[in-house]
Write a protein that holds these residues in place. Structure first.
Motif, PDB file in Angstrom:
ATOM      1  N   GLY A  44      -2.556 -28.265 -28.025  1.00 37.25           N
ATOM      2  CA  GLY A  44      -3.000 -29.513 -27.395  1.00 37.25           C
ATOM      3  C   GLY A  44      -2.857 -30.688 -28.350  1.00 37.25           C
ATOM      4  O   GLY A  44      -2.772 -30.494 -29.572  1.00 37.25           O
ATOM      5  N   GLY A  45      -2.835 -31.893 -27.787  1.00 37.44           N
ATOM      6  CA  GLY A  45      -2.668 -33.080 -28.627  1.00 37.44           C
ATOM      7  C   GLY A  45      -3.668 -34.169 -28.308  1.00 37.44           C
ATOM      8  O   GLY A  45      -3.500 -35.328 -28.693  1.00 37.44           O
TER       9      GLY A  45
ATOM     10  N   ARG B 112     -14.212 -39.494 -16.239  1.00 33.67           N
ATOM     11  CA  ARG B 112     -13.655 -38.143 -16.363  1.00 33.67           C
ATOM     12  C   ARG B 112     -14.202 -37.182 -15.322  1.00 33.67           C
ATOM     13  O   ARG B 112     -13.940 -35.986 -15.365  1.00 33.67           O
TER      14      ARG B 112
ATOM     15  N   ARG C   3       3.103 -30.351 -27.663  1.00 36.94           N
ATOM     16  CA  ARG C   3       4.416 -30.410 -26.987  1.00 36.94           C
ATOM     17  C   ARG C   3       5.190 -31.703 -27.241  1.00 36.94           C
ATOM     18  O   ARG C   3       6.348 -31.799 -26.851  1.00 36.94           O
ATOM     19  N   ARG C   4       4.542 -32.698 -27.841  1.00 45.08           N
ATOM     20  CA  ARG C   4       5.257 -33.952 -28.168  1.00 45.08           C
ATOM     21  C   ARG C   4       5.108 -34.217 -29.670  1.00 45.08           C
ATOM     22  O   ARG C   4       4.485 -33.434 -30.379  1.00 45.08           O
TER      23      ARG C   4
ATOM     24  N   ASP D 221      -7.980 -35.520 -28.025  1.00 42.44           N
ATOM     25  CA  ASP D 221      -9.121 -35.565 -28.943  1.00 42.44           C
ATOM     26  C   ASP D 221      -9.754 -34.198 -29.136  1.00 42.44           C
ATOM     27  O   ASP D 221     -10.121 -33.824 -30.262  1.00 42.44           O
ATOM     28  N   THR D 222      -9.882 -33.443 -28.034  1.00 40.60           N
ATOM     29  CA  THR D 222     -10.553 -32.136 -28.143  1.00 40.60           C
ATOM     30  C   THR D 222      -9.761 -31.223 -29.075  1.00 40.60           C
ATOM     31  O   THR D 222     -10.327 -30.620 -29.994  1.00 40.60           O
ATOM     32  N   ALA D 223      -8.450 -31.129 -28.859  1.00 42.83           N
ATOM     33  CA  ALA D 223      -7.623 -30.224 -29.666  1.00 42.83           C
ATOM     34  C   ALA D 223      -7.701 -30.598 -31.147  1.00 42.83           C
ATOM     35  O   ALA D 223      -7.875 -29.727 -32.009  1.00 42.83           O
TER      36      ALA D 223
ATOM     37  N   ALA E 137      -3.152 -23.495 -20.007  1.00 50.48           N
ATOM     38  CA  ALA E 137      -1.884 -24.141 -20.380  1.00 50.48           C
ATOM     39  C   ALA E 137      -0.704 -23.557 -19.600  1.00 50.48           C
ATOM     40  O   ALA E 137       0.311 -24.218 -19.428  1.00 50.48           O
TER      41      ALA E 137
ATOM     42  N   GLY F 210      -7.339 -29.931 -21.766  1.00 49.64           N
ATOM     43  CA  GLY F 210      -8.093 -30.692 -20.761  1.00 49.64           C
ATOM     44  C   GLY F 210      -9.070 -29.805 -20.003  1.00 49.64           C
ATOM     45  O   GLY F 210      -9.016 -28.572 -20.097  1.00 49.64           O
TER      46      GLY F 210
HETATM   47  P1  NAP Z   1      -6.529 -34.693 -22.824  1.00 52.46           P
HETATM   48  O1  NAP Z   1      -6.791 -35.980 -23.492  1.00 52.46           O
HETATM   49  O2  NAP Z   1      -6.110 -34.680 -21.394  1.00 52.46           O
HETATM   50  O3  NAP Z   1      -5.419 -33.948 -23.712  1.00 52.46           O
HETATM   51  C1  NAP Z   1      -4.871 -32.766 -23.281  1.00 52.46           C
HETATM   52  C2  NAP Z   1      -3.755 -32.411 -24.256  1.00 52.46           C
HETATM   53  O4  NAP Z   1      -3.224 -31.164 -23.882  1.00 52.46           O
HETATM   54  C3  NAP Z   1      -2.602 -33.433 -24.250  1.00 52.46           C
HETATM   55  O5  NAP Z   1      -2.175 -33.662 -25.549  1.00 52.46           O
HETATM   56  C4  NAP Z   1      -1.540 -32.735 -23.426  1.00 52.46           C
HETATM   57  O6  NAP Z   1      -0.235 -33.041 -23.849  1.00 52.46           O
HETATM   58  C5  NAP Z   1      -1.805 -31.285 -23.725  1.00 52.46           C
HETATM   59  N1  NAP Z   1      -1.448 -30.434 -22.590  1.00 52.46           N
HETATM   60  C6  NAP Z   1      -1.811 -30.583 -21.296  1.00 52.46           C
HETATM   61  N2  NAP Z   1      -1.317 -29.579 -20.559  1.00 52.46           N
HETATM   62  C7  NAP Z   1      -0.612 -28.793 -21.424  1.00 52.46           C
HETATM   63  C8  NAP Z   1       0.135 -27.600 -21.252  1.00 52.46           C
HETATM   64  N3  NAP Z   1       0.243 -27.015 -20.068  1.00 52.46           N
HETATM   65  N4  NAP Z   1       0.730 -27.051 -22.343  1.00 52.46           N
HETATM   66  C9  NAP Z   1       0.619 -27.632 -23.562  1.00 52.46           C
HETATM   67  N5  NAP Z   1      -0.088 -28.769 -23.783  1.00 52.46           N
HETATM   68  C10 NAP Z   1      -0.689 -29.332 -22.724  1.00 52.46           C
HETATM   69  O7  NAP Z   1      -7.793 -33.690 -22.894  1.00 52.46           O
HETATM   70  P2  NAP Z   1      -8.980 -33.620 -23.981  1.00 52.46           P
HETATM   71  O8  NAP Z   1      -8.432 -33.622 -25.357  1.00 52.46           O
HETATM   72  O9  NAP Z   1      -9.833 -32.479 -23.561  1.00 52.46           O
HETATM   73  O10 NAP Z   1      -9.767 -34.979 -23.761  1.00 52.46           O
HETATM   74  C11 NAP Z   1     -10.255 -35.326 -22.456  1.00 52.46           C
HETATM   75  C12 NAP Z   1     -10.904 -36.707 -22.530  1.00 52.46           C
HETATM   76  O11 NAP Z   1     -12.076 -36.626 -23.330  1.00 52.46           O
HETATM   77  C13 NAP Z   1     -10.017 -37.765 -23.175  1.00 52.46           C
HETATM   78  O12 NAP Z   1     -10.272 -38.981 -22.539  1.00 52.46           O
HETATM   79  C14 NAP Z   1     -10.521 -37.807 -24.594  1.00 52.46           C
HETATM   80  O13 NAP Z   1     -10.290 -39.058 -25.219  1.00 52.46           O
HETATM   81  C15 NAP Z   1     -11.996 -37.549 -24.394  1.00 52.46           C
HETATM   82  N6  NAP Z   1     -12.598 -36.960 -25.593  1.00 52.46           N
HETATM   83  C16 NAP Z   1     -13.109 -37.823 -26.493  1.00 52.46           C
HETATM   84  C17 NAP Z   1     -13.643 -37.359 -27.656  1.00 52.46           C
HETATM   85  C18 NAP Z   1     -14.185 -38.352 -28.625  1.00 52.46           C
HETATM   86  O14 NAP Z   1     -14.235 -39.517 -28.275  1.00 52.46           O
HETATM   87  N7  NAP Z   1     -14.615 -37.953 -29.801  1.00 52.46           N
HETATM   88  C19 NAP Z   1     -13.646 -35.983 -27.939  1.00 52.46           C
HETATM   89  C20 NAP Z   1     -13.105 -35.102 -26.994  1.00 52.46           C
HETATM   90  C21 NAP Z   1     -12.568 -35.614 -25.821  1.00 52.46           C
HETATM   91  P3  NAP Z   1       0.393 -34.494 -23.586  1.00 52.46           P
HETATM   92  O15 NAP Z   1      -0.238 -35.385 -24.604  1.00 52.46           O
HETATM   93  O16 NAP Z   1       1.847 -34.293 -23.816  1.00 52.46           O
HETATM   94  O17 NAP Z   1       0.067 -34.861 -22.170  1.00 52.46           O
END
Ligand code: NAP
Ligand code: FAD
Length: 314
Positions: A151-152, A260, A175-176, A154-156, A118, A238
Protein backbone atom coordinates in the motif's frame (compact mmCIF):
# COMPACT_ATOMS: atom_id res chain seq x y z
CA UNK A 1 -41.50 -1.97 21.01
CA UNK A 2 -37.81 -2.65 21.83
CA UNK A 3 -36.07 -0.45 24.39
CA UNK A 4 -32.87 -0.95 22.42
CA UNK A 5 -31.92 -2.53 19.11
CA UNK A 6 -28.23 -3.39 18.73
CA UNK A 7 -27.07 -3.87 15.15
CA UNK A 8 -24.03 -6.14 14.92
CA UNK A 9 -22.74 -8.74 17.36
CA UNK A 10 -19.00 -8.13 17.45
CA UNK A 11 -17.12 -6.98 20.57
CA UNK A 12 -18.92 -3.59 20.50
CA UNK A 13 -22.42 -5.00 20.06
CA UNK A 14 -22.00 -7.79 22.60
CA UNK A 15 -20.59 -5.45 25.23
CA UNK A 16 -23.40 -2.96 24.58
CA UNK A 17 -25.84 -5.85 25.09
CA UNK A 18 -24.17 -6.88 28.33
CA UNK A 19 -24.18 -3.39 29.83
CA UNK A 20 -27.70 -2.52 28.63
CA UNK A 21 -29.33 -5.67 30.02
CA UNK A 22 -27.30 -5.80 33.20
CA UNK A 23 -28.05 -2.09 33.63
CA UNK A 24 -31.78 -2.81 33.72
CA UNK A 25 -33.11 -2.41 30.17
CA UNK A 26 -35.75 -5.09 29.70
CA UNK A 27 -36.35 -5.35 26.01
CA UNK A 28 -33.04 -5.49 24.19
CA UNK A 29 -32.39 -7.40 20.96
CA UNK A 30 -29.06 -7.77 19.17
CA UNK A 31 -29.36 -8.37 15.42
CA UNK A 32 -26.34 -10.22 14.03
CA UNK A 33 -26.30 -11.60 10.52
CA UNK A 34 -23.81 -14.38 11.30
CA UNK A 35 -22.44 -16.00 14.41
CA UNK A 36 -21.79 -13.46 17.19
CA UNK A 37 -18.14 -12.57 17.82
CA UNK A 38 -17.25 -10.24 14.96
CA UNK A 39 -14.16 -10.07 12.80
CA UNK A 40 -11.74 -11.05 15.56
CA UNK A 41 -13.03 -14.63 15.25
CA UNK A 42 -10.94 -14.77 12.02
CA UNK A 43 -7.73 -14.23 13.99
CA UNK A 44 -5.57 -17.23 14.81
CA UNK A 45 -4.10 -15.54 17.88
CA UNK A 46 -4.90 -12.52 20.05
CA UNK A 47 -2.42 -11.49 22.68
CA UNK A 48 -3.37 -7.87 23.44
CA UNK A 49 -6.72 -8.30 25.17
CA UNK A 50 -5.96 -7.28 28.76
CA UNK A 51 -5.95 -10.07 31.30
CA UNK A 52 -6.12 -12.85 28.73
CA UNK A 53 -2.80 -14.68 28.55
CA UNK A 54 -1.58 -17.82 26.84
CA UNK A 55 -2.21 -18.90 23.29
CA UNK A 56 -5.78 -18.01 22.48
CA UNK A 57 -7.57 -17.63 19.14
CA UNK A 58 -10.06 -14.87 18.39
CA UNK A 59 -12.78 -17.51 18.40
CA UNK A 60 -11.70 -18.73 21.87
CA UNK A 61 -11.78 -15.16 23.17
CA UNK A 62 -15.28 -14.43 21.89
CA UNK A 63 -16.92 -17.79 22.62
CA UNK A 64 -18.22 -16.94 26.15
CA UNK A 65 -19.42 -13.41 25.35
CA UNK A 66 -22.90 -14.23 23.97
CA UNK A 67 -23.65 -16.60 26.86
CA UNK A 68 -22.68 -13.94 29.39
CA UNK A 69 -25.09 -11.47 27.75
CA UNK A 70 -27.92 -13.96 27.50
CA UNK A 71 -27.66 -14.55 31.26
CA UNK A 72 -28.82 -10.95 31.76
CA UNK A 73 -31.60 -11.19 29.17
CA UNK A 74 -30.10 -10.10 25.85
CA UNK A 75 -32.09 -11.54 22.95
CA UNK A 76 -30.20 -12.47 19.81
CA UNK A 77 -31.73 -12.66 16.34
CA UNK A 78 -29.54 -14.14 13.64
CA UNK A 79 -30.64 -11.97 10.75
CA UNK A 80 -29.27 -9.17 8.57
CA UNK A 81 -30.50 -5.64 9.17
CA UNK A 82 -31.07 -3.86 5.89
CA UNK A 83 -31.89 -0.36 7.18
CA UNK A 84 -32.41 1.73 10.30
CA UNK A 85 -34.78 4.68 9.83
CA UNK A 86 -36.83 6.95 12.07
CA UNK A 87 -40.59 7.50 12.16
CA UNK A 88 -42.52 10.70 12.92
CA UNK A 89 -42.75 9.76 16.64
CA UNK A 90 -38.94 9.80 16.85
CA UNK A 91 -38.72 6.02 17.24
CA UNK A 92 -36.50 3.81 15.09
CA UNK A 93 -37.64 1.31 12.49
CA UNK A 94 -35.25 -1.60 12.07
CA UNK A 95 -35.82 -3.28 8.70
CA UNK A 96 -34.76 -6.92 8.51
CA UNK A 97 -33.61 -9.19 5.73
CA UNK A 98 -36.83 -11.22 5.80
CA UNK A 99 -38.91 -8.12 4.99
CA UNK A 100 -40.22 -7.60 8.54
CA UNK A 101 -39.57 -4.57 10.76
CA UNK A 102 -39.14 -3.92 14.47
CA UNK A 103 -39.66 -0.63 16.30
CA UNK A 104 -37.16 0.54 18.92
CA UNK A 105 -36.80 3.52 21.27
CA UNK A 106 -33.03 3.57 20.72
CA UNK A 107 -30.40 1.98 18.50
CA UNK A 108 -26.69 1.24 18.85
CA UNK A 109 -25.08 0.53 15.47
CA UNK A 110 -21.96 -1.65 15.68
CA UNK A 111 -21.57 -3.09 12.20
CA UNK A 112 -17.79 -2.69 12.09
CA UNK A 113 -15.57 -2.08 9.11
CA UNK A 114 -14.04 -4.32 6.49
CA UNK A 115 -10.40 -3.99 5.41
CA UNK A 116 -10.28 -4.13 1.61
CA UNK A 117 -8.51 -7.06 0.02
CA UNK A 118 -5.79 -6.28 -2.53
CA UNK A 119 -6.87 -9.16 -4.78
CA UNK A 120 -3.64 -11.15 -5.32
CA UNK A 121 -3.51 -14.94 -5.52
CA UNK A 122 -3.34 -16.67 -2.14
CA UNK A 123 -4.53 -13.61 -0.18
CA UNK A 124 -7.72 -15.29 1.03
CA UNK A 125 -6.13 -18.72 1.54
CA UNK A 126 -3.41 -17.32 3.81
CA UNK A 127 -5.52 -14.65 5.53
CA UNK A 128 -4.91 -15.06 9.28
CA UNK A 129 -1.94 -17.41 8.55
CA UNK A 130 0.64 -14.85 7.49
CA UNK A 131 -1.51 -12.36 5.60
CA UNK A 132 -2.83 -9.67 7.93
CA UNK A 133 -4.55 -6.29 7.85
CA UNK A 134 -3.62 -5.30 11.40
CA UNK A 135 -0.04 -4.46 12.45
CA UNK A 136 -1.04 -3.60 16.04
CA UNK A 137 -2.61 -7.05 16.31
CA UNK A 138 -0.13 -9.25 14.49
CA UNK A 139 3.15 -7.30 14.19
CA UNK A 140 4.61 -8.79 17.33
CA UNK A 141 4.43 -12.31 15.85
CA UNK A 142 7.16 -11.18 13.39
CA UNK A 143 9.54 -9.74 15.98
CA UNK A 144 13.06 -9.85 14.52
CA UNK A 145 11.78 -11.20 11.18
CA UNK A 146 11.26 -9.65 7.74
CA UNK A 147 7.79 -8.65 6.51
CA UNK A 148 6.15 -7.11 3.45
CA UNK A 149 3.74 -4.17 3.69
CA UNK A 150 1.48 -3.45 0.69
CA UNK A 151 0.00 0.00 0.00
CA UNK A 152 1.02 3.62 -0.47
CA UNK A 153 -1.46 5.52 1.71
CA UNK A 154 -1.12 6.92 5.23
CA UNK A 155 -2.13 3.63 6.84
CA UNK A 156 0.45 1.56 4.94
CA UNK A 157 3.30 3.97 5.64
CA UNK A 158 2.40 4.53 9.30
CA UNK A 159 2.06 0.78 9.84
CA UNK A 160 5.36 0.20 8.01
CA UNK A 161 7.02 2.60 10.49
CA UNK A 162 5.38 0.73 13.39
CA UNK A 163 6.52 -2.65 12.03
CA UNK A 164 10.05 -1.37 11.39
CA UNK A 165 10.44 -0.98 15.18
CA UNK A 166 9.55 -4.64 15.74
CA UNK A 167 10.77 -6.43 12.62
CA UNK A 168 14.31 -6.77 11.27
CA UNK A 169 13.25 -5.44 7.86
CA UNK A 170 10.12 -4.13 6.13
CA UNK A 171 9.69 -4.28 2.34
CA UNK A 172 7.16 -1.57 1.42
CA UNK A 173 5.53 -2.70 -1.83
CA UNK A 174 3.61 0.02 -3.66
CA UNK A 175 2.15 -0.11 -7.16
CA UNK A 176 3.31 3.42 -8.12
CA UNK A 177 6.44 5.48 -7.43
CA UNK A 178 4.63 8.28 -5.59
CA UNK A 179 2.66 7.96 -2.38
CA UNK A 180 -0.75 9.16 -1.23
CA UNK A 181 0.57 9.42 2.34
CA UNK A 182 1.42 12.79 3.91
CA UNK A 183 4.83 14.12 2.76
CA UNK A 184 6.22 14.07 6.28
CA UNK A 185 5.28 10.41 6.72
CA UNK A 186 6.91 9.61 3.38
CA UNK A 187 10.08 11.38 4.55
CA UNK A 188 10.12 9.38 7.79
CA UNK A 189 9.75 6.14 5.84
CA UNK A 190 12.54 7.12 3.45
CA UNK A 191 14.79 7.89 6.42
CA UNK A 192 14.15 4.57 8.14
CA UNK A 193 17.10 2.29 7.46
CA UNK A 194 15.30 -1.05 7.71
CA UNK A 195 12.49 -0.12 5.29
CA UNK A 196 13.20 -1.00 1.66
CA UNK A 197 10.93 0.65 -0.90
CA UNK A 198 9.80 -1.72 -3.65
CA UNK A 199 8.06 0.68 -6.04
CA UNK A 200 6.11 0.24 -9.26
CA UNK A 201 5.44 -3.22 -7.91
CA UNK A 202 2.10 -5.03 -7.79
CA UNK A 203 1.58 -8.06 -5.58
CA UNK A 204 1.07 -11.20 -7.68
CA UNK A 205 0.95 -14.23 -5.42
CA UNK A 206 1.53 -15.06 -1.78
CA UNK A 207 2.71 -18.60 -1.22
CA UNK A 208 3.51 -20.86 1.70
CA UNK A 209 2.93 -24.22 3.33
CA UNK A 210 0.68 -25.68 6.01
CA UNK A 211 2.47 -23.52 8.63
CA UNK A 212 1.63 -20.29 6.80
CA UNK A 213 3.18 -17.76 4.44
CA UNK A 214 6.77 -18.20 3.26
CA UNK A 215 6.93 -15.50 0.59
CA UNK A 216 5.35 -13.27 -2.02
CA UNK A 217 6.01 -12.56 -5.69
CA UNK A 218 5.53 -9.04 -7.05
CA UNK A 219 5.41 -7.87 -10.65
CA UNK A 220 7.69 -4.92 -11.31
CA UNK A 221 6.93 -2.07 -13.74
CA UNK A 222 8.91 -3.52 -16.61
CA UNK A 223 7.13 -6.88 -16.23
CA UNK A 224 9.80 -8.84 -14.37
CA UNK A 225 8.87 -10.77 -11.24
CA UNK A 226 10.62 -10.36 -7.87
CA UNK A 227 10.39 -12.99 -5.17
CA UNK A 228 10.51 -11.78 -1.56
CA UNK A 229 10.82 -14.52 1.08
CA UNK A 230 8.98 -13.41 4.23
CA UNK A 231 6.70 -15.10 6.80
CA UNK A 232 4.35 -12.07 7.02
CA UNK A 233 2.49 -9.90 4.51
CA UNK A 234 0.48 -6.89 5.70
CA UNK A 235 -2.01 -5.31 3.29
CA UNK A 236 -3.24 -1.75 3.86
CA UNK A 237 -5.16 -0.89 0.73
CA UNK A 238 -8.06 1.01 2.31
CA UNK A 239 -11.05 0.21 4.51
CA UNK A 240 -14.79 0.06 3.95
CA UNK A 241 -16.98 1.13 6.87
CA UNK A 242 -20.07 -1.06 7.08
CA UNK A 243 -22.46 1.90 7.13
CA UNK A 244 -25.09 0.63 4.68
CA UNK A 245 -27.78 0.18 7.35
CA UNK A 246 -27.76 3.92 8.01
CA UNK A 247 -28.41 4.85 4.39
CA UNK A 248 -31.95 6.12 3.76
CA UNK A 249 -34.09 5.60 0.68
CA UNK A 250 -33.11 9.04 -0.68
CA UNK A 251 -29.39 8.22 -0.39
CA UNK A 252 -28.73 10.41 2.68
CA UNK A 253 -27.56 8.98 6.01
CA UNK A 254 -29.61 8.87 9.19
CA UNK A 255 -26.87 10.80 11.03
CA UNK A 256 -23.79 12.87 10.30
CA UNK A 257 -20.95 10.93 8.67
CA UNK A 258 -17.29 11.75 8.00
CA UNK A 259 -15.97 12.07 4.45
CA UNK A 260 -14.64 8.52 4.80
CA UNK A 261 -18.06 7.14 5.70
CA UNK A 262 -17.43 6.73 9.43
CA UNK A 263 -20.15 7.70 11.90
CA UNK A 264 -19.48 11.00 13.66
CA UNK A 265 -19.89 10.48 17.42
CA UNK A 266 -19.27 12.38 20.63
CA UNK A 267 -17.18 10.91 23.46
CA UNK A 268 -20.49 9.35 24.63
CA UNK A 269 -20.85 7.54 21.28
CA UNK A 270 -23.92 9.68 20.52
CA UNK A 271 -24.55 10.45 16.86
CA UNK A 272 -26.20 13.63 15.59
CA UNK A 273 -29.59 11.84 15.79
CA UNK A 274 -31.05 11.62 19.32
CA UNK A 275 -31.36 8.01 20.48
CA UNK A 276 -28.94 6.71 17.85
CA UNK A 277 -25.46 5.65 18.99
CA UNK A 278 -22.52 4.09 17.15
CA UNK A 279 -19.70 2.01 18.64
CA UNK A 280 -16.57 0.16 17.57
CA UNK A 281 -14.70 0.15 14.27
CA UNK A 282 -17.37 2.13 12.40
CA UNK A 283 -17.06 5.34 14.42
CA UNK A 284 -14.65 8.18 13.70
CA UNK A 285 -11.11 7.78 14.96
CA UNK A 286 -11.67 4.18 16.01
CA UNK A 287 -8.42 2.48 17.08
CA UNK A 288 -9.85 -0.72 15.53
CA UNK A 289 -9.11 -2.95 18.48
CA UNK A 290 -11.28 -5.40 20.42
CA UNK A 291 -10.67 -3.66 23.72
CA UNK A 292 -11.68 -0.23 22.40
CA UNK A 293 -14.72 -1.59 20.53
CA UNK A 294 -15.88 -3.26 23.76
CA UNK A 295 -15.27 -0.01 25.65
CA UNK A 296 -17.33 1.92 23.10
CA UNK A 297 -20.18 -0.57 23.47
CA UNK A 298 -20.21 -0.10 27.24
CA UNK A 299 -20.16 3.71 26.94
CA UNK A 300 -23.02 3.70 24.41
CA UNK A 301 -25.15 1.32 26.50
CA UNK A 302 -24.79 3.46 29.63
CA UNK A 303 -25.95 6.48 27.62
CA UNK A 304 -28.89 4.52 26.20
CA UNK A 305 -30.07 3.50 29.68
CA UNK A 306 -30.36 7.19 30.62
CA UNK A 307 -31.94 8.09 27.24
CA UNK A 308 -34.62 5.38 27.44
CA UNK A 309 -35.37 6.19 31.08
CA UNK A 310 -35.99 9.82 30.19
CA UNK A 311 -38.09 8.87 27.15
CA UNK A 312 -40.29 6.50 29.17
CA UNK A 313 -40.74 8.79 32.17
CA UNK A 314 -40.97 12.28 30.69
P1 NAP B 1 -5.87 5.00 0.91
O1 NAP B 1 -5.42 6.38 1.17
O2 NAP B 1 -7.05 4.76 0.04
O3 NAP B 1 -4.60 4.23 0.30
C1 NAP B 1 -4.72 2.94 -0.17
C2 NAP B 1 -3.40 2.57 -0.82
O4 NAP B 1 -3.47 1.23 -1.24
C3 NAP B 1 -3.07 3.43 -2.06
O5 NAP B 1 -1.72 3.76 -2.05
C4 NAP B 1 -3.42 2.51 -3.21
O6 NAP B 1 -2.59 2.70 -4.32
C5 NAP B 1 -3.13 1.15 -2.63
N1 NAP B 1 -4.01 0.13 -3.20
C6 NAP B 1 -5.36 0.17 -3.33
N2 NAP B 1 -5.80 -0.97 -3.87
C7 NAP B 1 -4.69 -1.73 -4.11
C8 NAP B 1 -4.51 -3.02 -4.67
N3 NAP B 1 -5.54 -3.75 -5.07
N4 NAP B 1 -3.24 -3.51 -4.76
C9 NAP B 1 -2.18 -2.77 -4.35
N5 NAP B 1 -2.30 -1.54 -3.80
C10 NAP B 1 -3.54 -1.03 -3.69
O7 NAP B 1 -6.17 4.18 2.27
P2 NAP B 1 -5.57 4.39 3.74
O8 NAP B 1 -4.09 4.49 3.70
O9 NAP B 1 -6.18 3.32 4.58
O10 NAP B 1 -6.14 5.80 4.18
C11 NAP B 1 -7.56 6.05 4.14
C12 NAP B 1 -7.81 7.50 4.55
O11 NAP B 1 -7.47 7.66 5.92
C13 NAP B 1 -6.97 8.50 3.77
O12 NAP B 1 -7.74 9.66 3.60
C14 NAP B 1 -5.83 8.78 4.71
O13 NAP B 1 -5.25 10.06 4.50
C15 NAP B 1 -6.51 8.69 6.05
N6 NAP B 1 -5.56 8.33 7.11
C16 NAP B 1 -4.96 9.35 7.75
C17 NAP B 1 -4.03 9.10 8.71
C18 NAP B 1 -3.38 10.27 9.38
O14 NAP B 1 -3.81 11.38 9.12
N7 NAP B 1 -2.41 10.07 10.23
C19 NAP B 1 -3.67 7.78 9.03
C20 NAP B 1 -4.30 6.73 8.35
C21 NAP B 1 -5.24 7.03 7.37
P3 NAP B 1 -2.71 4.02 -5.23
O15 NAP B 1 -2.05 5.10 -4.44
O16 NAP B 1 -1.98 3.66 -6.47
O17 NAP B 1 -4.18 4.25 -5.46
P1 FAD C 1 -16.84 -6.23 14.14
O1 FAD C 1 -15.99 -7.13 14.93
O2 FAD C 1 -16.52 -6.02 12.70
O3 FAD C 1 -18.33 -6.77 14.29
C1 FAD C 1 -19.36 -6.26 13.49
C2 FAD C 1 -20.45 -7.32 13.43
O4 FAD C 1 -21.59 -6.75 12.78
C3 FAD C 1 -20.06 -8.54 12.61
O5 FAD C 1 -20.24 -9.70 13.40
C4 FAD C 1 -20.99 -8.52 11.41
O6 FAD C 1 -21.40 -9.81 11.00
C5 FAD C 1 -22.18 -7.71 11.95
N1 FAD C 1 -22.91 -7.01 10.91
C6 FAD C 1 -22.39 -6.17 9.95
N2 FAD C 1 -23.39 -5.68 9.21
C7 FAD C 1 -24.56 -6.21 9.68
C8 FAD C 1 -25.93 -6.08 9.32
N3 FAD C 1 -26.30 -5.31 8.31
N4 FAD C 1 -26.87 -6.77 10.02
C9 FAD C 1 -26.50 -7.58 11.06
N5 FAD C 1 -25.22 -7.75 11.44
C10 FAD C 1 -24.26 -7.06 10.78
N6 FAD C 1 -8.03 -6.36 17.41
C11 FAD C 1 -7.32 -6.50 18.56
O7 FAD C 1 -7.60 -5.79 19.54
N7 FAD C 1 -6.31 -7.42 18.68
C12 FAD C 1 -6.00 -8.28 17.67
O8 FAD C 1 -5.08 -9.10 17.80
C13 FAD C 1 -6.77 -8.18 16.45
N8 FAD C 1 -6.50 -9.02 15.44
C14 FAD C 1 -7.27 -8.96 14.31
C15 FAD C 1 -7.03 -9.91 13.33
C16 FAD C 1 -7.81 -9.92 12.20
C17 FAD C 1 -7.56 -10.97 11.14
C18 FAD C 1 -8.85 -8.94 12.03
C19 FAD C 1 -9.71 -8.94 10.79
C20 FAD C 1 -9.07 -7.98 13.00
C21 FAD C 1 -8.28 -7.98 14.16
N9 FAD C 1 -8.48 -7.07 15.20
C22 FAD C 1 -7.79 -7.18 16.36
C23 FAD C 1 -9.47 -5.96 15.07
C24 FAD C 1 -10.77 -6.31 15.79
O9 FAD C 1 -11.25 -7.54 15.32
C25 FAD C 1 -11.81 -5.21 15.54
O10 FAD C 1 -11.30 -3.95 15.92
C26 FAD C 1 -13.08 -5.48 16.34
O11 FAD C 1 -13.61 -6.75 16.04
C27 FAD C 1 -14.13 -4.41 16.04
O12 FAD C 1 -15.31 -4.75 16.71
P2 FAD C 1 -16.73 -4.21 16.24
O13 FAD C 1 -17.71 -4.81 17.17
O14 FAD C 1 -16.69 -2.75 16.07
O15 FAD C 1 -16.94 -4.77 14.76
Amino acid sequence: MLDLAIIGGGPAGLTAGLYATRGGLKNVTMFEKGMPGGQITQSSEIENYPGVTGEITGMDLMMPWPQQCQKFGLKHEMIEVTQVSRNSAGNFIVSLGDGTTQEALSVIVCTGSTPRRAGFTGEDTFFGRGVSTCATCDGFFYKGKEVVVIGGGDTALEEALHLAKICSKVYLVHRRDTFRAAPNTVKRVENTKNIELVLNASPKEVYGDEMGVTGITVVLGEGSVRDIEVPGVFTFVGNDVNNGVLQQDDGTFLCEMSERGEVMVTLSMATSTPGLYAAGDMRIEAPKQVVSAAGDGAVAALQVIAYVDEKLHS
